[in-house]
Design a protein around this motif. Structure first.
Motif, PDB file in Angstrom:
ATOM      1  N   VAL A  34      29.801 -48.546 -34.780  1.00 21.60           N
ATOM      2  CA  VAL A  34      30.310 -47.353 -35.452  1.00 21.60           C
ATOM      3  C   VAL A  34      31.454 -46.737 -34.645  1.00 21.60           C
ATOM      4  O   VAL A  34      32.485 -46.323 -35.205  1.00 21.60           O
ATOM      5  CB  VAL A  34      29.179 -46.329 -35.670  1.00 21.60           C
ATOM      6  N   GLN A  35      31.285 -46.680 -33.338  1.00 19.70           N
ATOM      7  CA  GLN A  35      32.345 -46.138 -32.484  1.00 19.70           C
ATOM      8  C   GLN A  35      33.629 -46.942 -32.610  1.00 19.70           C
ATOM      9  O   GLN A  35      34.729 -46.391 -32.733  1.00 19.70           O
ATOM     10  CB  GLN A  35      31.874 -46.111 -31.028  1.00 19.70           C
ATOM     11  N   ALA A  36      33.501 -48.262 -32.596  1.00 15.29           N
ATOM     12  CA  ALA A  36      34.679 -49.123 -32.713  1.00 15.29           C
ATOM     13  C   ALA A  36      35.364 -48.934 -34.057  1.00 15.29           C
ATOM     14  O   ALA A  36      36.598 -48.984 -34.159  1.00 15.29           O
ATOM     15  CB  ALA A  36      34.273 -50.583 -32.532  1.00 15.29           C
ATOM     16  N   LEU A  37      34.588 -48.675 -35.092  1.00 13.00           N
ATOM     17  CA  LEU A  37      35.138 -48.493 -36.438  1.00 13.00           C
ATOM     18  C   LEU A  37      35.904 -47.172 -36.540  1.00 13.00           C
ATOM     19  O   LEU A  37      37.028 -47.127 -37.058  1.00 13.00           O
ATOM     20  CB  LEU A  37      33.996 -48.518 -37.449  1.00 13.00           C
ATOM     21  N   LEU A  38      35.301 -46.095 -36.047  1.00 15.17           N
ATOM     22  CA  LEU A  38      35.912 -44.776 -36.179  1.00 15.17           C
ATOM     23  C   LEU A  38      37.082 -44.565 -35.227  1.00 15.17           C
ATOM     24  O   LEU A  38      37.974 -43.754 -35.494  1.00 15.17           O
ATOM     25  CB  LEU A  38      34.858 -43.686 -35.941  1.00 15.17           C
ATOM     26  N   ARG A  39      37.075 -45.309 -34.128  1.00 15.47           N
ATOM     27  CA  ARG A  39      38.129 -45.152 -33.122  1.00 15.47           C
ATOM     28  C   ARG A  39      39.506 -45.496 -33.683  1.00 15.47           C
ATOM     29  O   ARG A  39      40.525 -45.018 -33.194  1.00 15.47           O
ATOM     30  CB  ARG A  39      37.803 -46.043 -31.913  1.00 15.47           C
ATOM     31  N   ASP A  40      39.537 -46.322 -34.728  1.00 16.07           N
ATOM     32  CA  ASP A  40      40.807 -46.766 -35.291  1.00 16.07           C
ATOM     33  C   ASP A  40      41.319 -45.863 -36.410  1.00 16.07           C
ATOM     34  O   ASP A  40      42.332 -46.179 -37.042  1.00 16.07           O
ATOM     35  CB  ASP A  40      40.664 -48.193 -35.836  1.00 16.07           C
ATOM     36  N   VAL A  41      40.625 -44.748 -36.674  1.00 12.29           N
ATOM     37  CA  VAL A  41      41.039 -43.855 -37.761  1.00 12.29           C
ATOM     38  C   VAL A  41      41.806 -42.669 -37.177  1.00 12.29           C
ATOM     39  O   VAL A  41      41.208 -41.804 -36.521  1.00 12.29           O
ATOM     40  CB  VAL A  41      39.813 -43.353 -38.553  1.00 12.29           C
ATOM     41  N   PRO A  42      43.117 -42.588 -37.409  1.00 15.16           N
ATOM     42  CA  PRO A  42      43.947 -41.547 -36.770  1.00 15.16           C
ATOM     43  C   PRO A  42      43.535 -40.115 -37.124  1.00 15.16           C
ATOM     44  O   PRO A  42      43.625 -39.226 -36.288  1.00 15.16           O
ATOM     45  CB  PRO A  42      45.358 -41.861 -37.297  1.00 15.16           C
ATOM     46  N   ILE A  44      40.689 -38.851 -37.589  1.00 23.87           N
ATOM     47  CA  ILE A  44      39.477 -38.391 -36.913  1.00 23.87           C
ATOM     48  C   ILE A  44      39.838 -38.056 -35.469  1.00 23.87           C
ATOM     49  O   ILE A  44      40.135 -38.938 -34.669  1.00 23.87           O
ATOM     50  CB  ILE A  44      38.367 -39.458 -36.965  1.00 23.87           C
ATOM     51  N   ARG A  45      39.826 -36.795 -35.145  1.00 30.62           N
ATOM     52  CA  ARG A  45      40.292 -36.362 -33.823  1.00 30.62           C
ATOM     53  C   ARG A  45      39.244 -36.622 -32.741  1.00 30.62           C
ATOM     54  O   ARG A  45      39.546 -37.182 -31.690  1.00 30.62           O
ATOM     55  CB  ARG A  45      40.653 -34.868 -33.882  1.00 30.62           C
ATOM     56  N   THR A  46      38.029 -36.203 -33.005  1.00 21.39           N
ATOM     57  CA  THR A  46      36.954 -36.443 -32.034  1.00 21.39           C
ATOM     58  C   THR A  46      35.678 -36.806 -32.796  1.00 21.39           C
ATOM     59  O   THR A  46      35.501 -36.419 -33.951  1.00 21.39           O
ATOM     60  CB  THR A  46      36.669 -35.187 -31.184  1.00 21.39           C
ATOM     61  N   PHE A  47      34.827 -37.568 -32.132  1.00 17.95           N
ATOM     62  CA  PHE A  47      33.534 -37.885 -32.736  1.00 17.95           C
ATOM     63  C   PHE A  47      32.542 -38.212 -31.642  1.00 17.95           C
ATOM     64  O   PHE A  47      32.913 -38.580 -30.518  1.00 17.95           O
ATOM     65  CB  PHE A  47      33.653 -39.048 -33.734  1.00 17.95           C
ATOM     66  N   ALA A  48      31.274 -38.081 -31.981  1.00 18.55           N
ATOM     67  CA  ALA A  48      30.201 -38.418 -31.049  1.00 18.55           C
ATOM     68  C   ALA A  48      29.072 -39.089 -31.821  1.00 18.55           C
ATOM     69  O   ALA A  48      28.663 -38.600 -32.879  1.00 18.55           O
ATOM     70  CB  ALA A  48      29.682 -37.158 -30.355  1.00 18.55           C
ATOM     71  N   VAL A  49      28.601 -40.210 -31.288  1.00 21.24           N
ATOM     72  CA  VAL A  49      27.487 -40.936 -31.902  1.00 21.24           C
ATOM     73  C   VAL A  49      26.246 -40.683 -31.053  1.00 21.24           C
ATOM     74  O   VAL A  49      26.225 -40.986 -29.859  1.00 21.24           O
ATOM     75  CB  VAL A  49      27.778 -42.447 -31.979  1.00 21.24           C
ATOM     76  N   GLU A  50      25.207 -40.137 -31.687  1.00 22.41           N
ATOM     77  CA  GLU A  50      24.007 -39.748 -30.945  1.00 22.41           C
ATOM     78  C   GLU A  50      22.762 -40.348 -31.600  1.00 22.41           C
ATOM     79  O   GLU A  50      22.757 -40.624 -32.800  1.00 22.41           O
ATOM     80  CB  GLU A  50      23.865 -38.217 -30.936  1.00 22.41           C
ATOM     81  N   SER A  51      21.719 -40.535 -30.814  1.00 26.05           N
ATOM     82  CA  SER A  51      20.425 -40.908 -31.376  1.00 26.05           C
ATOM     83  C   SER A  51      19.870 -39.722 -32.149  1.00 26.05           C
ATOM     84  O   SER A  51      19.973 -38.571 -31.699  1.00 26.05           O
ATOM     85  CB  SER A  51      19.446 -41.309 -30.278  1.00 26.05           C
ATOM     86  N   ALA A  52      19.299 -39.981 -33.305  1.00 24.88           N
ATOM     87  CA  ALA A  52      18.771 -38.899 -34.129  1.00 24.88           C
ATOM     88  C   ALA A  52      17.501 -38.330 -33.499  1.00 24.88           C
ATOM     89  O   ALA A  52      16.747 -39.051 -32.841  1.00 24.88           O
ATOM     90  CB  ALA A  52      18.475 -39.415 -35.525  1.00 24.88           C
ATOM     91  N   PRO A  53      17.248 -37.042 -33.686  1.00 28.14           N
ATOM     92  CA  PRO A  53      16.017 -36.432 -33.157  1.00 28.14           C
ATOM     93  C   PRO A  53      14.783 -37.075 -33.790  1.00 28.14           C
ATOM     94  O   PRO A  53      14.841 -37.539 -34.933  1.00 28.14           O
ATOM     95  CB  PRO A  53      16.146 -34.958 -33.575  1.00 28.14           C
ATOM     96  N   PRO A  54      13.672 -37.131 -33.088  1.00 30.21           N
ATOM     97  CA  PRO A  54      12.433 -37.688 -33.647  1.00 30.21           C
ATOM     98  C   PRO A  54      12.041 -36.978 -34.936  1.00 30.21           C
ATOM     99  O   PRO A  54      12.196 -35.754 -35.061  1.00 30.21           O
ATOM    100  CB  PRO A  54      11.401 -37.428 -32.538  1.00 30.21           C
ATOM    101  N   ASN A  65      35.166 -34.617 -36.063  1.00 30.36           N
ATOM    102  CA  ASN A  65      36.130 -33.598 -36.454  1.00 30.36           C
ATOM    103  C   ASN A  65      37.230 -34.265 -37.256  1.00 30.36           C
ATOM    104  O   ASN A  65      37.960 -35.109 -36.741  1.00 30.36           O
ATOM    105  CB  ASN A  65      36.703 -32.910 -35.214  1.00 30.36           C
ATOM    106  N   LEU A  66      37.337 -33.887 -38.526  1.00 37.22           N
ATOM    107  CA  LEU A  66      38.327 -34.462 -39.415  1.00 37.22           C
ATOM    108  C   LEU A  66      39.309 -33.376 -39.839  1.00 37.22           C
ATOM    109  O   LEU A  66      38.986 -32.509 -40.650  1.00 37.22           O
ATOM    110  CB  LEU A  66      37.635 -35.071 -40.643  1.00 37.22           C
ATOM    111  N   ASP A  67      40.511 -33.442 -39.246  1.00 38.15           N
ATOM    112  CA  ASP A  67      41.537 -32.430 -39.546  1.00 38.15           C
ATOM    113  C   ASP A  67      41.001 -31.014 -39.375  1.00 38.15           C
ATOM    114  O   ASP A  67      41.242 -30.129 -40.202  1.00 38.15           O
ATOM    115  CB  ASP A  67      42.069 -32.612 -40.974  1.00 38.15           C
ATOM    116  N   GLY A  68      40.237 -30.799 -38.327  1.00 32.62           N
ATOM    117  CA  GLY A  68      39.737 -29.479 -38.016  1.00 32.62           C
ATOM    118  C   GLY A  68      38.438 -29.112 -38.700  1.00 32.62           C
ATOM    119  O   GLY A  68      37.920 -28.008 -38.496  1.00 32.62           O
ATOM    120  N   HIS A  69      37.890 -30.031 -39.503  1.00 32.47           N
ATOM    121  CA  HIS A  69      36.639 -29.749 -40.204  1.00 32.47           C
ATOM    122  C   HIS A  69      35.532 -30.650 -39.651  1.00 32.47           C
ATOM    123  O   HIS A  69      35.734 -31.836 -39.418  1.00 32.47           O
ATOM    124  CB  HIS A  69      36.787 -29.998 -41.708  1.00 32.47           C
TER     125      HIS A  69
END
Length: 373
Positions: A34-42, A44-54, A65-69
């Motif tokens: 997922v990180q490799a996929l999103l890294r190539d999208v201009p 998308i300014r920032t992103f974080a991939v986390e394990s979901a809570p139990p 963060n997509l254009d400030g949203h």
């Protein structure tokens, strides 16, 4: 007894630990994909991939963060990408994604997703990523779609296993009457294979959503898709290919062939195959070479009746002496004394024959294998 109980408990614990480690490893690989996929999208300014809570019913959460949203993606990671397993996971994933406010974008992830599994994801409007490189993720102004031809070795083996000779005997019976429901015992008897092997084939077909099991038995749900998959994975029956020349042609050749092909009492087998079978089943331009499948006895009979001589060049009769005789069980008689491979087997052989066989295969399929969808 106490020592044995402790041993079993320890063994069970080790198996659970190994399974947990495998799950964590798969989730880590999914996060990397997922990180490799999103890294190539201009955009998308920032992103974080986390394990979901139990207790959240998903495995990964992606905050970006997509254009400030702020946007949220929720990902379900499964070790199996067969359509039947995918469908159940997609229903759950849709429900979880819609529970967020605003709704999250659902993404399904597996080691490998076939075209059928990908089609299911599109049907449910759920994004997908597999570890081979296939992906489709869409939300807001983001549209990512990637397709690759590669398949993991284990998947390739699994795809081919259902079309191996013994399994193929079962498939030929099913495709002969696609609308019929079969009990396992009846299908085993009709195909000449063991009950266990029929059960294995049944499981594979159901997992791929090519067949369904009802109260009256197993029935193909998508015969066309099954035939498509078989064509893509097709390997001709194993055997020794022998080339001959005969001076016979026209009616004398046809009469000689009929005298050999009709050998029910002799215990030997010889049938027309490929283009020669298609000539009787669904004519589409005749070729000068005769193609046959035979066993050892059938080859002897063919050589005698057709007065054939071995040919290093200029052969006009090609005989494949088969190692496995399952093809003969499905032979048909389109004209008195003329025995051919079945429409399904003939179609597969034509499709494998290259460009000149492709049109003949398509014609035969339209004429004889156009099942209701």
């Amino acid at each position: 007894m106490k020592g044995i109980d402790i041993f079993h408990q320890r063994n069970h614990f080790q198996q659970m630990l190994k399974a947990t480690e495998n799950v964590k490893q798969l989730e880590g690989q999914a996060a990397d994909a997922v990180q490799a996929l999103l890294r190539d999208v201009p955009v998308i300014r920032t992103f974080a991939v986390e394990s979901a809570p139990p207790g959240s019913y998903v495995d990964l959460v992606v905050r970006l963060n997509l254009d400030g949203h702020e946007r949220l993606l929720v990902c379900e990671v499964k070790s199996i990408g067969q359509p039947r397993h995918v469908r159940a996971a997609l229903l759950q994933l849709q429900k979880v994604a819609s529970s967020f406010d605003p709704p999250a974008t659902p993404i399904f992830i597996a080691p490998y997703l076939s075209t059928d599994a990908q089609a299911l994801c599109r049907e449910f409007d759920v994004g997908f990523v597999d570890l081979v490189g296939n992906a489709r993720v869409t939300f807001d102004s983001v549209f990512i779609e990637r397709q690759v031809d590669a398949k993991p070795p284990a998947v390739q083996r699994s795809l081919k296993s259902i079309f191996k000779p013994k399994s193929a005997q079962v498939l030929r019976v099913l495709l002969r009457e696609p609308a019929r429901a079969w009990r396992v015992a009846d299908l085993a008897e009709a195909s000449g294979v063991s009950l266990g092997h029929v059960s294995n084939v049944r499981g594979e077909l159901v997992d791929r959503e090519l067949a369904e099991v009802a109260d009256d038995g197993l029935r193909l749900s998508h015969p066309d898709r099954l035939l498509d998959a078989w064509r893509e994975a097709y390997e001709p029956p194993l055997g020794e290919r022998v080339e001959f020349y005969t001076t016979l042609h026209g009616q004398p050749l046809d009469h000689a062939l009929r005298s050999v092909l009709h050998m029910e009492d002799s215990g030997s087998h010889a049938v027309l195959a490929s283009f020669s079978a298609a000539h009787w089943l669904s004519p589409y331009g005749r070729v000068p070479t005769q193609y046959c499948y035979a066993d050892a006895g059938g080859l002897v009979a063919l050589r005698s009746a057709l007065k054939m001589a071995p040919a290093r060049s200029g052969a006009n009769v090609v005989v494949t002496v088969l190692k496995d005789h399952g093809v003969f069980l499905d032979a048909v008689e389109p004209a008195p004394g003329v025995f051919c491979t079945s429409p399904v087997q003939t179609y597969l052989d034509l499709a494998f024959a290259g460009e000149r066989g492709a049109e003949a295969a398509d014609h035969l399929r339209q004429e004889l294998l156009a099942w209701r969808k």
